[in-house]
Design a protein around this motif. Structure first.
Motif, PDB file in Angstrom:
ATOM      1  N   GLU A  86      -8.105  -5.804   4.494  1.00 15.36           N
ATOM      2  CA  GLU A  86      -6.619  -4.980   4.649  1.00 15.36           C
ATOM      3  C   GLU A  86      -6.392  -4.211   3.554  1.00 15.36           C
ATOM      4  N   GLN A  87      -6.571  -4.200   2.396  1.00 15.97           N
ATOM      5  CA  GLN A  87      -6.286  -3.486   1.284  1.00 15.97           C
ATOM      6  C   GLN A  87      -7.002  -1.914   1.605  1.00 15.97           C
ATOM      7  N   ILE A  88      -8.183  -2.366   1.792  1.00  9.99           N
ATOM      8  CA  ILE A  88      -8.997  -1.188   2.033  1.00  9.99           C
ATOM      9  C   ILE A  88      -8.801  -0.385   3.163  1.00  9.99           C
ATOM     10  N   LEU A  89      -8.531  -0.966   4.526  1.00  4.38           N
ATOM     11  CA  LEU A  89      -7.969  -0.438   5.632  1.00  4.38           C
ATOM     12  C   LEU A  89      -6.690   0.600   5.364  1.00  4.38           C
ATOM     13  N   ILE A  90      -5.941   0.111   4.502  1.00  6.68           N
ATOM     14  CA  ILE A  90      -4.685   0.597   4.158  1.00  6.68           C
ATOM     15  C   ILE A  90      -4.839   1.945   3.576  1.00  6.68           C
ATOM     16  N   LEU A  91      -5.523   1.549   2.317  1.00  5.14           N
ATOM     17  CA  LEU A  91      -5.664   2.729   1.198  1.00  5.14           C
ATOM     18  C   LEU A  91      -6.842   3.709   1.414  1.00  5.14           C
ATOM     19  N   ALA A  92      -7.817   3.221   1.941  1.00  6.49           N
ATOM     20  CA  ALA A  92      -8.977   3.818   1.911  1.00  6.49           C
ATOM     21  C   ALA A  92      -9.188   5.158   2.932  1.00  6.49           C
ATOM     22  N   ASN A  93     -10.060   6.252   2.623  1.00 12.70           N
ATOM     23  CA  ASN A  93     -10.109   7.300   3.645  1.00 12.70           C
ATOM     24  C   ASN A  93     -11.800   7.678   3.297  1.00 12.70           C
TER      25      ASN A  93
ATOM     26  N   GLY B 241     -11.907   1.275  -9.128  1.00 14.20           N
ATOM     27  CA  GLY B 241     -11.016   0.942  -9.859  1.00 14.20           C
ATOM     28  C   GLY B 241      -9.727   0.537  -9.792  1.00 14.20           C
ATOM     29  N   MET B 242      -9.007   1.317  -8.877  1.00 13.23           N
ATOM     30  CA  MET B 242      -7.504   1.221  -8.455  1.00 13.23           C
ATOM     31  C   MET B 242      -7.639  -0.060  -7.407  1.00 13.23           C
ATOM     32  N   LEU B 243      -8.360   0.022  -6.553  1.00 10.21           N
ATOM     33  CA  LEU B 243      -8.545  -1.113  -5.798  1.00 10.21           C
ATOM     34  C   LEU B 243      -8.571  -2.418  -6.132  1.00 10.21           C
ATOM     35  N   ILE B 244      -9.205  -2.762  -7.323  1.00 12.98           N
ATOM     36  CA  ILE B 244      -9.402  -3.782  -8.053  1.00 12.98           C
ATOM     37  C   ILE B 244      -8.251  -4.301  -9.234  1.00 12.98           C
ATOM     38  N   VAL B 245      -7.761  -3.092  -9.552  1.00 11.45           N
ATOM     39  CA  VAL B 245      -6.654  -3.320 -10.581  1.00 11.45           C
ATOM     40  C   VAL B 245      -5.349  -3.606  -9.658  1.00 11.45           C
ATOM     41  N   THR B 246      -4.854  -2.995  -8.586  1.00 10.26           N
ATOM     42  CA  THR B 246      -3.920  -3.224  -7.642  1.00 10.26           C
ATOM     43  C   THR B 246      -4.019  -4.629  -7.002  1.00 10.26           C
TER      44      THR B 246
ATOM     45  N   GLY C 256       0.784  -1.186   0.143  1.00  8.63           N
ATOM     46  CA  GLY C 256      -0.125  -0.124   0.089  1.00  8.63           C
ATOM     47  C   GLY C 256       0.824   1.262   0.082  1.00  8.63           C
ATOM     48  N   GLY C 257       2.171   1.271   0.748  1.00  3.93           N
ATOM     49  CA  GLY C 257       3.128   2.249   0.564  1.00  3.93           C
ATOM     50  C   GLY C 257       3.535   2.660  -0.805  1.00  3.93           C
ATOM     51  N   ILE C 258       3.736   1.520  -1.363  1.00  3.04           N
ATOM     52  CA  ILE C 258       4.330   1.610  -2.704  1.00  3.04           C
ATOM     53  C   ILE C 258       3.097   2.260  -3.621  1.00  3.04           C
ATOM     54  N   ILE C 259       2.095   1.771  -3.545  1.00  2.31           N
ATOM     55  CA  ILE C 259       0.812   2.376  -4.240  1.00  2.31           C
ATOM     56  C   ILE C 259       0.744   3.741  -3.978  1.00  2.31           C
ATOM     57  N   TYR C 260       0.694   4.245  -2.915  1.00  2.00           N
ATOM     58  CA  TYR C 260       0.510   5.515  -2.446  1.00  2.00           C
ATOM     59  C   TYR C 260       1.755   6.239  -2.861  1.00  2.00           C
ATOM     60  N   ASN C 261       2.787   5.835  -2.919  1.00  2.00           N
ATOM     61  CA  ASN C 261       4.112   6.708  -3.307  1.00  2.00           C
ATOM     62  C   ASN C 261       4.010   6.824  -5.191  1.00  2.00           C
ATOM     63  N   LEU C 262       3.148   5.868  -5.540  1.00  2.00           N
ATOM     64  CA  LEU C 262       3.094   6.059  -7.036  1.00  2.00           C
ATOM     65  C   LEU C 262       1.825   6.865  -7.654  1.00  2.00           C
ATOM     66  N   LEU C 263       0.577   6.535  -6.974  1.00  2.00           N
ATOM     67  CA  LEU C 263      -0.643   7.058  -7.321  1.00  2.00           C
ATOM     68  C   LEU C 263      -1.106   8.213  -6.380  1.00  2.00           C
ATOM     69  N   GLY C 264      -0.402   8.651  -5.325  1.00  2.00           N
ATOM     70  CA  GLY C 264      -0.833   9.520  -4.352  1.00  2.00           C
ATOM     71  C   GLY C 264      -1.001  10.845  -5.054  1.00  2.00           C
ATOM     72  N   PRO C 265      -1.626  12.029  -4.293  1.00  2.00           N
ATOM     73  CA  PRO C 265      -1.452  13.296  -4.885  1.00  2.00           C
ATOM     74  C   PRO C 265      -0.170  13.763  -5.176  1.00  2.00           C
ATOM     75  N   ILE C 266       0.883  13.461  -4.527  1.00  2.00           N
ATOM     76  CA  ILE C 266       2.197  13.809  -4.822  1.00  2.00           C
ATOM     77  C   ILE C 266       2.979  12.499  -5.239  1.00  2.00           C
ATOM     78  N   GLY C 267       2.637  11.557  -5.728  1.00  2.00           N
ATOM     79  CA  GLY C 267       3.119  10.283  -6.293  1.00  2.00           C
ATOM     80  C   GLY C 267       3.642  10.639  -7.588  1.00  2.00           C
ATOM     81  N   ALA C 268       4.336   9.531  -7.831  1.00  2.00           N
ATOM     82  CA  ALA C 268       5.166   9.876  -9.035  1.00  2.00           C
ATOM     83  C   ALA C 268       4.252   9.870 -10.454  1.00  2.00           C
ATOM     84  N   VAL C 269       3.393   8.972 -10.570  1.00  2.00           N
ATOM     85  CA  VAL C 269       2.454   9.353 -11.738  1.00  2.00           C
ATOM     86  C   VAL C 269       1.876  10.695 -11.779  1.00  2.00           C
ATOM     87  N   ASN C 270       1.573  11.144 -10.730  1.00  2.00           N
ATOM     88  CA  ASN C 270       0.847  12.662 -10.843  1.00  2.00           C
ATOM     89  C   ASN C 270       1.881  13.710 -11.051  1.00  2.00           C
ATOM     90  N   LEU C 271       3.155  13.365 -10.400  1.00  2.00           N
ATOM     91  CA  LEU C 271       4.101  14.388 -10.877  1.00  2.00           C
ATOM     92  C   LEU C 271       4.756  14.350 -12.289  1.00  2.00           C
TER      93      LEU C 271
END
Length: 297
Positions: A232-239, A159-164, A123-138
């Protein structure tokens, strides 16, 4: 029966630790199902707490959250089966055609390695890639394109939950199909090549029929987890911004059980989920057995 046990005593001794494990950690705790029918009061304990019957089930079914929880759980689970179930099969078929041993092992190792990572790390890897200041958005920002709200847009988040989830597990799932592929007689392919069959025809007429029983078996097993949408995935990534499309039965049980200490309602909801899963796998196994395929039991 005693003679059969004595004859195969060493085999029974080998499975004894597994039997004890499931007995202690899976079957004995099932006594706690009684909590679903009681109004648990900590100072009185489980047995002395008052009996409320089906009250907790009525509370859950009449809750305004019931439709949302069921909808989200089924949507995420069915989407993972629909899109995620074929991917390990296709990946195994492609990997089976690779003849460079080093490359094949490297690809297989890379793809199933995420399975061994916890969702905290992944989940940390995903957030660093897809987060607001993640690699993809940069990268999108550098290219002058609009940023994508992967973590805060409810429709995109689902959709991101399903794909990841698929990306994390498809390599591990392919191992089973690769093992099944290794059991197909190689002379069948030689005969097909002599008859002029190309790769696609060999796959369609030899490979897929050869692993059909494994595919059916894995599909039936996947039905048992149709009510599991990846807590577990949702608890880590969801808000809170994406709860409308990501709040599922398991996260609801977590909140009311551990955070609100409503153990009776939490147990009732968990029991409801378990009964649905059991019914689905029994029906699926029954259908498979009647069609002549190899069933679980």
């Amino acid at each position: 029966m005693p003679k059969a046990i004595l004859k195969h005593k060493f085999i029974y001794l080998m499975i004894l630790p597994t039997f004890i494990y499931f007995l202690v950690f899976s079957y004995v705790p099932m006594i706690g199902i009684i909590i679903a029918f009681k109004d648990i009061q900590l100072f009185k304990g489980i047995w002395a707490s008052p009996w409320v019957g089906l009250e907790h089930f009525r509370t859950f079914f009449s809750s305004i959250q019931f439709n949302r929880l069921m909808g989200n759980t089924l949507t995420i689970s069915l989407s993972r089966i629909l899109f995620g179930f074929p991917i390990p099969i296709l990946f195994a078929l492609l990997l089976n055609e690779v003849r460079i041993g080093v490359f094949k092992k490297a690809v297989q190792t890379i793809t199933y390695f995420p399975h061994f990572l916890s969702w905290v790390i992944f989940g940390g890897i995903i957030y660093n890639l897809l987060g607001p200041i993640g690699a993809v958005n940069l990268i999108l920002d550098l290219l002058g394109m609009e940023k994508i709200d992967f973590m805060t847009n409810p429709s995109i988040f689902r959709g991101m939950l399903i794909v990841t989830g698929i990306l994390k597990e498809f390599g591990w799932g392919a191992i089973i199909y690769l093992a099944a592929l290794s059991g197909i007689d190689g002379t069948l392919y030689e005969a097909a090549r002599i008859d002029g069959a190309g790769k696609l025809r060999q796959i369609w007429h030899i490979t897929l029929p050869g692993i059909r029983s494994t595919i059916v078996l894995m599909f039936v097993l996947s039905l048992a987890g149709i009510m599991d949408a990846g807590m577990e995935q949702i608890l880590i990534l969801a808000n809170p911004l994406v709860y409308s499309t990501s709040d599922i039965i398991d996260t609801y049980v977590y909140r009311i059980g551990l955070q609100e200490s409503n153990f009776g309602l939490a147990t009732a909801v968990g029991l409801f989920k378990g009964v649905i899963g059991t019914i689905l796998i029994v029906l699926g196994n029954m259908i498979v057995r009647r069609t002549g395929e190899r069933s679980i039991w």
